[in-house]
Design a protein around this motif. Structure first.
Motif, PDB file in Angstrom:
ATOM      1  N   ILE A  66     -82.044  28.313  62.517  1.00 43.69           N
ATOM      2  CA  ILE A  66     -82.229  27.075  61.749  1.00 43.69           C
ATOM      3  C   ILE A  66     -80.891  26.381  61.513  1.00 43.69           C
ATOM      4  O   ILE A  66     -80.798  25.152  61.557  1.00 43.69           O
ATOM      5  N   VAL A  67     -79.828  27.133  61.274  1.00 44.10           N
ATOM      6  CA  VAL A  67     -78.535  26.510  60.979  1.00 44.10           C
ATOM      7  C   VAL A  67     -77.753  26.145  62.236  1.00 44.10           C
ATOM      8  O   VAL A  67     -76.757  25.420  62.151  1.00 44.10           O
ATOM      9  N   LYS A  68     -78.198  26.613  63.428  1.00 41.23           N
ATOM     10  CA  LYS A  68     -77.399  26.402  64.636  1.00 41.23           C
ATOM     11  C   LYS A  68     -78.125  25.701  65.776  1.00 41.23           C
ATOM     12  O   LYS A  68     -77.468  25.099  66.623  1.00 41.23           O
ATOM     13  N   SER A  69     -79.433  25.782  65.845  1.00 42.02           N
ATOM     14  CA  SER A  69     -80.153  25.273  67.007  1.00 42.02           C
ATOM     15  C   SER A  69     -80.000  23.765  67.167  1.00 42.02           C
ATOM     16  O   SER A  69     -80.138  23.002  66.197  1.00 42.02           O
ATOM     17  N   ASP A  70     -79.755  23.343  68.388  1.00 41.37           N
ATOM     18  CA  ASP A  70     -79.575  21.920  68.668  1.00 41.37           C
ATOM     19  C   ASP A  70     -80.851  21.133  68.407  1.00 41.37           C
ATOM     20  O   ASP A  70     -80.802  19.994  67.930  1.00 41.37           O
ATOM     21  N   HIS A  71     -82.017  21.737  68.693  1.00 42.14           N
ATOM     22  CA  HIS A  71     -83.260  20.972  68.538  1.00 42.14           C
ATOM     23  C   HIS A  71     -83.629  20.753  67.082  1.00 42.14           C
ATOM     24  O   HIS A  71     -84.547  19.987  66.782  1.00 42.14           O
ATOM     25  N   LEU A  72     -82.908  21.420  66.159  1.00 41.85           N
ATOM     26  CA  LEU A  72     -83.142  21.209  64.727  1.00 41.85           C
ATOM     27  C   LEU A  72     -82.017  20.409  64.076  1.00 41.85           C
ATOM     28  O   LEU A  72     -81.968  20.291  62.856  1.00 41.85           O
ATOM     29  N   ARG A  73     -81.141  19.871  64.892  1.00 40.56           N
ATOM     30  CA  ARG A  73     -79.982  19.139  64.357  1.00 40.56           C
ATOM     31  C   ARG A  73     -80.412  17.979  63.462  1.00 40.56           C
ATOM     32  O   ARG A  73     -79.889  17.797  62.361  1.00 40.56           O
ATOM     33  N   ALA A  74     -81.366  17.190  63.906  1.00 41.39           N
ATOM     34  CA  ALA A  74     -81.809  16.043  63.115  1.00 41.39           C
ATOM     35  C   ALA A  74     -82.496  16.498  61.830  1.00 41.39           C
ATOM     36  O   ALA A  74     -82.309  15.897  60.768  1.00 41.39           O
ATOM     37  N   ALA A  75     -83.280  17.569  61.920  1.00 45.44           N
ATOM     38  CA  ALA A  75     -83.981  18.079  60.735  1.00 45.44           C
ATOM     39  C   ALA A  75     -83.004  18.526  59.669  1.00 45.44           C
ATOM     40  O   ALA A  75     -83.245  18.336  58.468  1.00 45.44           O
ATOM     41  N   ARG A  76     -81.888  19.103  60.079  1.00 40.77           N
ATOM     42  CA  ARG A  76     -80.909  19.602  59.107  1.00 40.77           C
ATOM     43  C   ARG A  76     -80.289  18.480  58.281  1.00 40.77           C
ATOM     44  O   ARG A  76     -79.815  18.724  57.165  1.00 40.77           O
ATOM     45  N   GLN A  77     -80.292  17.279  58.776  1.00 43.74           N
ATOM     46  CA  GLN A  77     -79.662  16.164  58.058  1.00 43.74           C
ATOM     47  C   GLN A  77     -80.373  15.860  56.738  1.00 43.74           C
ATOM     48  O   GLN A  77     -79.747  15.396  55.785  1.00 43.74           O
ATOM     49  N   THR A  78     -81.663  16.121  56.681  1.00 47.52           N
ATOM     50  CA  THR A  78     -82.438  15.783  55.472  1.00 47.52           C
ATOM     51  C   THR A  78     -83.092  17.014  54.840  1.00 47.52           C
ATOM     52  O   THR A  78     -83.811  16.885  53.844  1.00 47.52           O
ATOM     53  N   LEU A  79     -82.828  18.198  55.396  1.00 52.37           N
ATOM     54  CA  LEU A  79     -83.550  19.391  54.972  1.00 52.37           C
ATOM     55  C   LEU A  79     -83.227  19.799  53.534  1.00 52.37           C
ATOM     56  O   LEU A  79     -84.117  20.236  52.794  1.00 52.37           O
ATOM     57  N   ALA A  80     -81.968  19.677  53.117  1.00 51.52           N
ATOM     58  CA  ALA A  80     -81.613  20.048  51.745  1.00 51.52           C
ATOM     59  C   ALA A  80     -82.359  19.164  50.734  1.00 51.52           C
ATOM     60  O   ALA A  80     -82.862  19.660  49.718  1.00 51.52           O
ATOM     61  N   ALA A  81     -82.421  17.879  51.009  1.00 52.06           N
ATOM     62  CA  ALA A  81     -83.155  16.977  50.119  1.00 52.06           C
ATOM     63  C   ALA A  81     -84.647  17.314  50.110  1.00 52.06           C
ATOM     64  O   ALA A  81     -85.297  17.289  49.055  1.00 52.06           O
ATOM     65  N   GLU A  82     -85.205  17.638  51.286  1.00 47.76           N
ATOM     66  CA  GLU A  82     -86.609  18.051  51.357  1.00 47.76           C
ATOM     67  C   GLU A  82     -86.862  19.289  50.511  1.00 47.76           C
ATOM     68  O   GLU A  82     -87.885  19.396  49.829  1.00 47.76           O
ATOM     69  N   CYS A  83     -85.924  20.230  50.557  1.00 43.84           N
ATOM     70  CA  CYS A  83     -86.072  21.454  49.762  1.00 43.84           C
ATOM     71  C   CYS A  83     -86.066  21.120  48.274  1.00 43.84           C
ATOM     72  O   CYS A  83     -86.835  21.694  47.493  1.00 43.84           O
ATOM     73  N   GLY A  84     -85.193  20.207  47.869  1.00 47.79           N
ATOM     74  CA  GLY A  84     -85.160  19.798  46.471  1.00 47.79           C
ATOM     75  C   GLY A  84     -86.461  19.158  46.041  1.00 47.79           C
ATOM     76  O   GLY A  84     -87.007  19.471  44.966  1.00 47.79           O
ATOM     77  N   GLU A  85     -86.984  18.267  46.866  1.00 49.41           N
ATOM     78  CA  GLU A  85     -88.250  17.616  46.549  1.00 49.41           C
ATOM     79  C   GLU A  85     -89.384  18.637  46.459  1.00 49.41           C
ATOM     80  O   GLU A  85     -90.224  18.580  45.557  1.00 49.41           O
TER      81      GLU A  85
END
Length: 333
Positions: A123-142
């Motif tokens: 999750i922290v390294k895969s290229d195909h999840l790069r875009a998801a990581r940009q907003t994932l912390a905010a999603e977790c907060g929500e």
């Protein structure tokens, strides 16, 4: 297919017998497979079929052997928590059927299969999840804000404790480990001296919301997994737990699961909850989460020397020293 440990019913045959309870249009199953994931529960994947073709893929989450009881809230309550979470807008797998005694498979429930990645390192390294990581912390907060808004009165069997009581529990657990660790003694004293008061309003706490218990896809957070440690308490506990360094999988510069910043996490939470969070309180819970995991690691030493001499247990025990370093850094900051 191997028999269950105590029900005497083959899992495949049992699932075939209850196929119509999972989906009224079902008549058969195929492709059943025991998955390696799930440290405390059995996980089985299978496909459901109807007269006209496939009806979808499902997961059976079951107590070991079907009837052996493990720690946690219980699988029936876990299923109810997931159903309540879905109604609150939390991404979870859809619960299709909760096992009954008549089903012959023991304790557990069936849920729809969710495609995605759960391995923290990927999750922290895969290229195909790069875009998801940009907003994932905010999603977790929500998502955490939505979890904490679920009515606790609907779950009377869940237990709770004040921050000070939790520290004492950890102290007792630490004293039961075979090795004395000065850093743990220091951290426990620091936690006791700085413990926040009980929250003005207790909330439903997931208890294990972290990288590794989240199903992630290219579009972001798809499902929150493993609700077995849910309890009543301070909602800040979940926010501190996801920031523990052990869940960053090498990306220590990104405190939220190795994929995001604390400010993004808090911004997402505050946007949904409409409350301003106490940053100092979250720091305390991060220290608490770190020693909680450290004591779990330290307890694995005795388990490895006893009845659970597995490679997994040995690797967890080895990580105790990592938490000692993390605790020193946190207390000094």
């Amino acid at each position: 297919m191997a028999l269950t440990e105590s029900t005497g019913v083959p899992v495949e045959a049992g699932l075939r017998d209850i196929a119509r309870k999972i989906d009224a249009a079902a008549c058969d199953i195929s492709g059943i497979e025991r998955l390696s994931g799930g440290a405390t529960q059995e996980i089985w994947r299978f496909d459901l079929h109807g007269p006209r073709g496939p009806l979808g893929r499902y997961i059976l989450r079951r107590a070991p052997g079907g009837t052996r009881i493990t720690e946690g809230v219980g699988l029936e309550v876990e299923a109810r928590l997931m159903e309540a979470a879905a109604k609150a807008g939390v991404p979870v797998a859809e619960v299709a059927h909760v096992l009954t005694p008549e089903d012959g498979l023991g304790y557990g429930f069936v849920m729809r299969f969710v495609e995605g990645e759960t391995l923290g390192g990927r999750i922290v390294k895969s290229d195909h999840l790069r875009a998801a990581r940009q907003t994932l912390a905010a999603e977790c907060g929500e998502t955490l804000a939505k979890i904490h808004q679920i009515k606790v009165s609907n779950f009377p069997t869940l237990t709770g404790a004040t921050p000070a009581e939790l520290v004492e529990r950890q102290r007792l657990a630490y004293r039961a480990t075979p090795i004395r660790r000065p850093v743990f003694d220091l951290a426990l004293r620091w936690l006791a001296d700085h413990a926040p008061p009980p929250p003005a309003a207790s909330a439903l706490v997931h208890g294990d919301f972290r990288n590794g218990n989240l199903m992630i896809g290219a579009d972001g957070l798809r499902a929150v997994l493993d609700w077995e440690l849910a309890h009543i308490g301070d909602p800040m506990e979940d926010l501190g737990w996801i920031c523990v360094n052990s869940w960053r999988f090498g990306r220590i510069d990104l405190p939220v699961g190795g994929f995001g910043t604390l400010e993004d996490l808090l911004a997402g939470y505050e946007r949904v909850s409409n409350t301003r969070l106490d940053r100092a309180a979250i720091h305390w819970w991060q220290v608490y989460g770190t020693i909680r995991w450290g004591i779990i690691c330290a307890s694995s030493v005795a388990a490895f020397r006893g009845e659970d001499a597995t490679m997994e247990r040995a690797m967890i025990a080895r990580r105790t020293s990592e938490t000692e370093i993390d605790l020193l850094r946190l207390i000094a900051s």
